[in-house]
Design an enzyme around this catalytic site. Structure first.
Site, PDB file in Angstrom:
ATOM      1  N   ASP A  17      -9.688  52.535  -4.795  1.00  0.00           N
ATOM      2  CA  ASP A  17     -10.938  51.928  -4.332  1.00  0.00           C
ATOM      3  C   ASP A  17     -11.314  50.669  -5.130  1.00  0.00           C
ATOM      4  O   ASP A  17     -11.886  49.736  -4.577  1.00  0.00           O
ATOM      5  CB  ASP A  17     -12.080  52.945  -4.410  1.00  0.00           C
ATOM      6  CG  ASP A  17     -11.888  54.087  -3.418  1.00  0.00           C
ATOM      7  OD1 ASP A  17     -11.229  53.874  -2.385  1.00  0.00           O
ATOM      8  OD2 ASP A  17     -12.389  55.193  -3.691  1.00  0.00           O
ATOM      9  N   VAL A  18     -10.976  50.648  -6.422  1.00  0.00           N
ATOM     10  CA  VAL A  18     -11.399  49.521  -7.257  1.00  0.00           C
ATOM     11  C   VAL A  18     -10.583  48.254  -6.985  1.00  0.00           C
ATOM     12  O   VAL A  18     -10.883  47.193  -7.520  1.00  0.00           O
ATOM     13  CB  VAL A  18     -11.342  49.850  -8.770  1.00  0.00           C
ATOM     14  CG1 VAL A  18     -12.306  50.957  -9.113  1.00  0.00           C
ATOM     15  CG2 VAL A  18      -9.947  50.186  -9.216  1.00  0.00           C
TER      16      VAL A  18
END
Lengths: 483, 92
Positions: free
Chosen positions: A410-411
């Protein structure tokens, strides 16, 4: 000089040592000394307390300290660096638990001293200064309730967080149940009502334990629904609570060193909580009470990935790395799970020995607690100068030849920039997609915590290396050495 | 006045905390958590006062348990922080 004065001066010294200790933590070079300074402060405070007039028998005290020191020392020496978040959660909880018990004991003390006008009451007066009465004032009663409430929430919240981080089967997944928010609101109202009752009728000590009981339930129900990737926020928040509980106990005892240390820790936890929330572009309220699911209009995995995924091998990546002048490694929680930090460190060393510039890009919420990745890489001998945070590393991706993403999802998802409806919209990400080539080491295309597909995996400049993190890096190293 | 002076210390210490802790680099955030955690084990002072004083048995028992919990927190916290920070220093 009066003994009370000396003891209070010692407490002041302890408070000053704590402040210097935290100040030492502002640089890795001075940090070890800073930590020792803090420990010295604690020693001063404990020794001063042992000679306090009120302490008449040391048997129980010494026994408790021996048991506690043994348990603490064993835990601290044996724990694996990957399990650090669990350990911090556990210690947080113990601090909160101690506050609950101390406030409870003080309540019993005030119950007895109002009946006795003996030496004990005189000692209590001497300790808390002239003019103090043995029965508790309103402010102290409020502080007792605060200690019990915050302490119990901290203890049980931390135990649940510990269970989640330890991946105990029944706690692993966020647990949602219907009526969750109303139930928590009712519990919150109940605990406040009991607190007010306890302050109004302090002779009924059971009301205190009722507060503690309901707060315990609340601590459990508040943390149960929170998922793995939100753990950095929860741990930071519980850290802050453990400080506030200690400060509240300080108000009960009218003891300054507890108030000073408690508020230092409270402030530290609040700052970390804010940083973590900012790094996810979510408010604290949303993390604690919101749910994170796939966006309604978001693309499905098939739409994003169909026919666009390019899978690669160790040999191919090794050839890319051979000609690369600058490589950035982006680790995520997956690196911790695969225990790949030592392999990653070795890869960096191999690349550097061939003249390649290597840096690490670390997202604030990578892993399960603030700074988790940094500790793992430090354990694997990566110098801290090479660990760059978001603001430092992002402008450099355009000049980077190869980015290796290991166990992060996600990052590094560009959707955060492009799709305002996505659950991670606006979250600051590591802009790895701007590099010439991105190699993603991941076992499958499974989504991250946010539950959404990641277009980075399908991008033209991305190669997917489907393999266990540690195995992939080890293969890469041998492929590089064979070239 | 006791309450006011306590509150004064509380508020000022929070400001000191904010000033110092915002300067701590992200690299050290895990040791910061475990180290500050150890400092919050200062409740040990209150626990000693409860366990060692001339109180009814129940209160002293509570104090004893509190001493155990707080000492785990203090000793474990400072030791594990030291272990982590040594790793940072090794290559510093």
């Amino acid at each position: 000089m009066d003994r009370t004065v000396v003891i209070n001066l010692a407490y002041l010294l302890a408070g000053v040592l704590f402040i210097f200790g935290l100040k030492g933590l502002t640089h890795p070079r001075t940090a070890v000394r800073g930590n020792l300074t803090g420990a010295l402060g604690m020693l001063v405070a404990v020794v001063a307390t042992l000679v306090h007039q009120e302490v008449v028998s040391l048997g129980l005290v010494i026994a408790g300290m021996v048991v506690g020191a043994a348990v603490g020392a064993v835990l601290a020496q044996r724990i694996h660096m990957t399990a650090m978040p669990q350990l911090v959660a556990l210690f947080n909880g113990f601090g909160g638990g101690a506050s609950v018990l101390v406030a409870g004991a003080e309540l019993l003390r005030s119950g007895t001293t109002s009946a006795q006008t003996t030496a004990l009451a005189a000692a209590a007066d001497a300790a808390s200064g002239p003019g103090a009465t043995s029965a508790m004032g309103l402010d102290q009663l409020i502080a007792v309730v605060a200690s019990g409430l915050i302490g119990a929430v901290t203890f049980w919240g931390s135990m649940v967080a510990f269970g989640k981080l330890q991946e105990l089967r029944w706690l692993k997944k966020p647990i949602h149940y219907p009526g969750q928010h109303p139930a928590n609101a009712v519990l919150g109202a109940l605990v406040l009502a009991l607190g007010v009752a306890m302050i109004s009728w302090p002779e009924h000590a059971w009301l205190y334990w009722a507060v503690v009981l309901v707060a315990s339930v609340l601590g459990v129900t508040l943390v149960l629904p929170i998922g793995g990737a939100d753990m950095p926020v929860v741990i930071a928040l519980l850290n802050s609570y453990s400080g506030l509980a200690a400060a509240a106990t300080g108000f009960v005892l009218e003891n300054n060193v507890l108030i000073i240390s408690g508020s230092l820790v409270g402030a530290s936890g609040v700052i970390l909580t804010q940083l973590m929330c900012k790094a996810m572009n979510r408010s604290l309220v949303h993390v604690l009470f919101g749910t994170l699911g796939p966006g309604e209009e978001g693309a499905t995995a098939d739409e994003v990935y169909q026919g666009r995924i390019k899978s690669t091998s160790a040999e191919e990546v090794a050839m890319l790395l051979e000609t690369a002048r600058r490589v950035v490694i982006v680790p995520g929680y997956g690196m911790a799970v695969a225990q790949a930090q030592h392999a990653v460190s070795e890869l960096a060393k191999v690349l550097e020995s061939r003249g390649t510039e290597v840096e690490f890009g670390i997202h604030p919420v990578a892993g399960r607690m603030p700074g988790h990745m940094n500790v793992l890489l430090a354990e694997a001998d990566v110098p801290y100068e090479k660990l760059k945070d978001l603001d430092e590393i992002n402008p450099t991706f355009e000049q980077t030849d190869v980015v290796i993403v290991i166990g992060a999802n996600d990052v590094v998802n560009p959707v955060a920039r492009t799709d305002p409806n996505s659950p991670i919209a606006g979250m600051p990400i590591l802009e790895v997609d701007k590099a010439k080539t991105v190699v993603v080491i991941k076992r499958s295309l499974s989504p991250g915590f946010a539950g959404i597909p990641n277009p980075l995996f399908a991008a033209d400049n991305t190669l997917m290396f489907f393999e266990d993190g540690k195995k992939a890096i080890t293969e890469l190293i041998s492929a590089l050495k064979e070239l | 006045m006791e309450l006011i002076s306590s509150l004064t210390i509380f508020v000022l210490a929070i400001f000191v905390g904010f000033e110092i802790i915002t300067k701590i680099p992200p690299t050290l955030h895990t040791p910061l958590m475990s180290g500050s955690n150890a400092i919050s084990g200062i409740t040990l002072v209150g626990a000693i006062l409860a366990a060692g004083s001339d109180l009814p048995t129940v209160a002293r028992a509570l104090g004893f348990l509190a001493v155990v919990l707080a000492t785990v927190n203090v000793v474990g916290g400072f030791l594990v922080t030291n272990r982590m920070l040594e790793m940072f220093r090794r290559k510093g």
